[in-house]
Write a protein that holds these residues in place. Structure first.
Motif, PDB file in Angstrom:
ATOM      1  N   ALA A 181       0.820  -1.212   0.000  1.00  0.00           N
ATOM      2  CA  ALA A 181       0.000   0.000   0.000  1.00  0.00           C
ATOM      3  C   ALA A 181       0.853   1.261   0.000  1.00  0.00           C
ATOM      4  CB  ALA A 181      -0.932   0.010   1.210  1.00  0.00           C
ATOM      5  N   ARG A 182       2.031   1.191   0.582  1.00  0.00           N
ATOM      6  CA  ARG A 182       2.962   2.318   0.674  1.00  0.00           C
ATOM      7  C   ARG A 182       4.380   1.769   0.588  1.00  0.00           C
ATOM      8  NH1 ARG A 182      -1.207   4.645   0.470  1.00  0.00           N
ATOM      9  NH2 ARG A 182      -2.076   6.327   1.754  1.00  0.00           N
ATOM     10  N   LEU A 183       5.285   2.610   0.112  1.00  0.00           N
ATOM     11  CA  LEU A 183       6.704   2.261   0.106  1.00  0.00           C
ATOM     12  C   LEU A 183       7.501   3.437   0.640  1.00  0.00           C
ATOM     13  CD1 LEU A 183       7.032   0.531  -3.395  1.00  0.00           C
ATOM     14  CD2 LEU A 183       7.180  -0.587  -1.162  1.00  0.00           C
ATOM     15  N   ALA A 184       8.603   3.130   1.302  1.00  0.00           N
ATOM     16  CA  ALA A 184       9.545   4.148   1.751  1.00  0.00           C
ATOM     17  C   ALA A 184      10.770   4.114   0.840  1.00  0.00           C
ATOM     18  CB  ALA A 184       9.957   3.890   3.198  1.00  0.00           C
ATOM     19  N   ALA A 185      11.564   5.169   0.896  1.00  0.00           N
ATOM     20  CA  ALA A 185      12.751   5.238   0.052  1.00  0.00           C
ATOM     21  C   ALA A 185      13.656   4.025   0.282  1.00  0.00           C
ATOM     22  CB  ALA A 185      13.513   6.528   0.325  1.00  0.00           C
ATOM     23  N   GLU A 186      13.760   3.612   1.522  1.00  0.00           N
ATOM     24  CA  GLU A 186      14.632   2.486   1.845  1.00  0.00           C
ATOM     25  C   GLU A 186      14.180   1.182   1.173  1.00  0.00           C
ATOM     26  OE1 GLU A 186      15.283   5.765   4.285  1.00  0.00           O
ATOM     27  OE2 GLU A 186      13.395   4.671   3.968  1.00  0.00           O
ATOM     28  N   ASP A 187      12.922   1.110   0.813  1.00  0.00           N
ATOM     29  CA  ASP A 187      12.402  -0.095   0.159  1.00  0.00           C
ATOM     30  C   ASP A 187      12.862  -0.216  -1.287  1.00  0.00           C
ATOM     31  OD1 ASP A 187      10.899  -0.879   2.427  1.00  0.00           O
ATOM     32  OD2 ASP A 187       9.280   0.487   1.855  1.00  0.00           O
ATOM     33  N   VAL A 188      13.192   0.932  -1.899  1.00  0.00           N
ATOM     34  CA  VAL A 188      13.403   0.902  -3.352  1.00  0.00           C
ATOM     35  C   VAL A 188      14.774   1.397  -3.813  1.00  0.00           C
ATOM     36  CG1 VAL A 188      10.939   1.125  -3.850  1.00  0.00           C
ATOM     37  CG2 VAL A 188      12.329   3.185  -3.619  1.00  0.00           C
ATOM     38  N   ILE A 189      15.595   1.921  -2.890  1.00  0.00           N
ATOM     39  CA  ILE A 189      16.848   2.526  -3.351  1.00  0.00           C
ATOM     40  C   ILE A 189      17.809   1.504  -3.959  1.00  0.00           C
ATOM     41  CG2 ILE A 189      16.774   4.554  -1.863  1.00  0.00           C
ATOM     42  CD1 ILE A 189      18.581   3.131   0.091  1.00  0.00           C
ATOM     43  N   ASP A 190      17.626   0.242  -3.666  1.00  0.00           N
ATOM     44  CA  ASP A 190      18.504  -0.771  -4.260  1.00  0.00           C
ATOM     45  C   ASP A 190      17.864  -1.457  -5.469  1.00  0.00           C
ATOM     46  OD1 ASP A 190      20.610  -0.379  -2.475  1.00  0.00           O
ATOM     47  OD2 ASP A 190      19.651  -1.654  -0.963  1.00  0.00           O
ATOM     48  N   GLU A 191      16.657  -1.032  -5.839  1.00  0.00           N
ATOM     49  CA  GLU A 191      15.990  -1.611  -7.002  1.00  0.00           C
ATOM     50  C   GLU A 191      16.594  -1.038  -8.296  1.00  0.00           C
ATOM     51  OE1 GLU A 191      13.551  -3.972  -7.149  1.00  0.00           O
ATOM     52  OE2 GLU A 191      13.891  -4.185  -4.985  1.00  0.00           O
ATOM     53  N   PRO A 217      25.578   4.734  -5.128  1.00  0.00           N
ATOM     54  CA  PRO A 217      25.037   5.125  -6.443  1.00  0.00           C
ATOM     55  C   PRO A 217      23.793   4.322  -6.783  1.00  0.00           C
ATOM     56  CG  PRO A 217      26.921   3.693  -6.734  1.00  0.00           C
ATOM     57  CD  PRO A 217      26.831   3.975  -5.257  1.00  0.00           C
ATOM     58  N   PRO A 218      22.885   4.892  -7.570  1.00  0.00           N
ATOM     59  CA  PRO A 218      21.688   4.145  -7.964  1.00  0.00           C
ATOM     60  C   PRO A 218      22.016   3.058  -8.980  1.00  0.00           C
ATOM     61  CG  PRO A 218      21.767   6.244  -9.103  1.00  0.00           C
ATOM     62  CD  PRO A 218      22.904   6.255  -8.114  1.00  0.00           C
ATOM     63  N   LEU A 238      11.806  -4.537 -16.692  1.00  0.00           N
ATOM     64  CA  LEU A 238      13.246  -4.283 -16.740  1.00  0.00           C
ATOM     65  C   LEU A 238      13.733  -3.378 -15.612  1.00  0.00           C
ATOM     66  CD1 LEU A 238      13.564  -3.731 -20.601  1.00  0.00           C
ATOM     67  CD2 LEU A 238      14.024  -5.817 -19.295  1.00  0.00           C
ATOM     68  N   ALA A 239      12.839  -2.580 -15.033  1.00  0.00           N
ATOM     69  CA  ALA A 239      13.247  -1.627 -13.992  1.00  0.00           C
ATOM     70  C   ALA A 239      12.006  -1.077 -13.330  1.00  0.00           C
ATOM     71  CB  ALA A 239      14.078  -0.498 -14.600  1.00  0.00           C
ATOM     72  N   CYS A 240      12.203  -0.329 -12.264  1.00  0.00           N
ATOM     73  CA  CYS A 240      11.134   0.482 -11.698  1.00  0.00           C
ATOM     74  C   CYS A 240      11.514   1.944 -11.916  1.00  0.00           C
ATOM     75  CB  CYS A 240      10.908   0.165 -10.219  1.00  0.00           C
ATOM     76  SG  CYS A 240      12.325   0.506  -9.151  1.00  0.00           S
ATOM     77  N   ALA A 241      10.624   2.876 -11.551  1.00  0.00           N
ATOM     78  CA  ALA A 241      10.908   4.287 -11.777  1.00  0.00           C
ATOM     79  C   ALA A 241      10.237   5.122 -10.702  1.00  0.00           C
ATOM     80  CB  ALA A 241      10.420   4.718 -13.161  1.00  0.00           C
ATOM     81  N   ILE A 242      10.864   6.242 -10.383  1.00  0.00           N
ATOM     82  CA  ILE A 242      10.275   7.204  -9.461  1.00  0.00           C
ATOM     83  C   ILE A 242       9.580   8.262 -10.311  1.00  0.00           C
ATOM     84  CG2 ILE A 242      10.668   8.750  -7.525  1.00  0.00           C
ATOM     85  CD1 ILE A 242      11.521   5.813  -7.069  1.00  0.00           C
ATOM     86  N   THR A 243       8.305   8.501 -10.050  1.00  0.00           N
ATOM     87  CA  THR A 243       7.560   9.488 -10.817  1.00  0.00           C
ATOM     88  C   THR A 243       6.554  10.173  -9.904  1.00  0.00           C
ATOM     89  OG1 THR A 243       6.297   9.854 -12.865  1.00  0.00           O
ATOM     90  CG2 THR A 243       5.838   7.816 -11.639  1.00  0.00           C
TER      91      THR A 243
END
Length: 318
Positions: A181-191, A217-218, A238-243
């Protein structure tokens, strides 16, 4: 023939009233002066324009033909004077409006309508820029004003913020985090990330959550030129994205799941221009944008809090 425009305007009023007394009252002149001006005009034209008796007045056939041409000529002259004044004030010509994906979202149409009402003689030339130019043409000078997402690496940029929009993570529909339902930055910074292909390092860092990485680095696995291309990369797994949250409304995709991202700064959408390059017409555009922003509070609130108060609060955290 050299005839003063005032005599022509007086003739039009006399032709409309067909009465010297009423015409003189409208023009704030005496009947005698008006009668003399009409005789002078008839002498200059060389024909009788009005048939006058002690009881009535009527246009002659020549007068009727002359009246139509005089009205057209005076209208053209007045339009020319108005155009000259507008040009001297910078309120004619063309304003080049650049915008990044989505423009100003639901504020775009009312802003453009407000500007058109304020500056009907100014033509707006709209053009969209992709990820390669997040300045919407301001950096290279192809735009006079733009709808942009801050921050940008332009030291001489001035901007009027319109709204701050929460971020989301665009995930492949089958991704292990897609059901959250929600994600934090820490959940996705290694994606693995898809990110726009641009030379603007400030803009790039903001969309890779650089401040939350602790120097790591990302994992950028794809660079893209547009939001549409970016969503295709995500849908392909292939990836996720921040938008931004508005992507859910404007670019829904069956292969993409948008999940709210909490605890990170919201994205600021602004109308921007280069310092020292703000013309009178750009001034009017900025004023129109400010008026719409302040008037359309319900639209702004809906953009800034699409997930409810909690998401809005976390999205505003700096």
């Amino acid at each position: 023939m050299d005839v003063a425009t005032q005599k022509l305007r007086n003739f039009v009023v006399v032709a409309e009233e067909l009465n010297f007394s009423r015409a003189a009252a409208r023009l704030f002149v005496t009947q005698q002066a008006l009668s003399k001006q009409l005789r002078d005009l008839e002498d200059a034209v060389g024909v009788r324009l009005l048939e006058r008796t002690t009881r009535s007045m009527a246009l002659t056939p020549a007068g009727a033909a002359f009246l139509a041409s005089v009205r057209e000529s005076l209208a053209a002259l007045d339009a020319g004077v108005a155009a000259a004044l507008s040009a001297s004030r910078g309120l004619s010509g063309t304003v080049r409006l650049g915008f990044v994906t989505g423009g100003a979202l639901e504020l775009t149409a009312p802003i453009l309508a407000e500007f058109a009402a304020r500056c009907p003689d100014v033509q707006l030339d709209l053009h969209e820029t992709g990820f390669e130019d997040p300045s919407a043409g301001l950096a290279g000078g192809s735009s006079d004003v733009g709808f942009v997402r801050l921050p940008l690496a332009l030291p001489d940029l001035d901007a009027l913020p319109l709204f701050r929009e929460p971020l989301v993570v665009a995930l492949p529909a089958g991704h292990r985090l897609a059901g959250r339902a929600r994600l934090a930055a820490e959940d996705v910074i290694d994606e693995p990330l898809a990110i726009g292909r641009t030379a603007d390092a400030v803009w790039r860092r903001s969309w890779t959550l650089d401040e939350r990485r602790g120097g790591r680095p990302p994992r950028v696995v794809r660079t893209t030129t547009s939001h549409t291309e970016e969503m295709q990369v995500v849908a392909a797994g292939l990836a996720c994205a921040i938008t931004v949250a508005g992507a859910q409304r404007y670019t829904p995709h069956p292969g993409v799941r948008y999940v709210p991202l909490t605890g990170v700064p919201a994205s600021t959408l602004a109308v921007a221009w280069r310092r020292g390059h703000r013309s009178a017409a750009v001034d009017r555009f900025v004023a129109a944008a400010r008026e719409v922003r302040d008037r359309e509070g319900a639209i702004v609130a809906a953009i800034e809090a699409p997930f409810g108060d909690e998401a809005a609060r976390t999205g505003r955290t700096s």
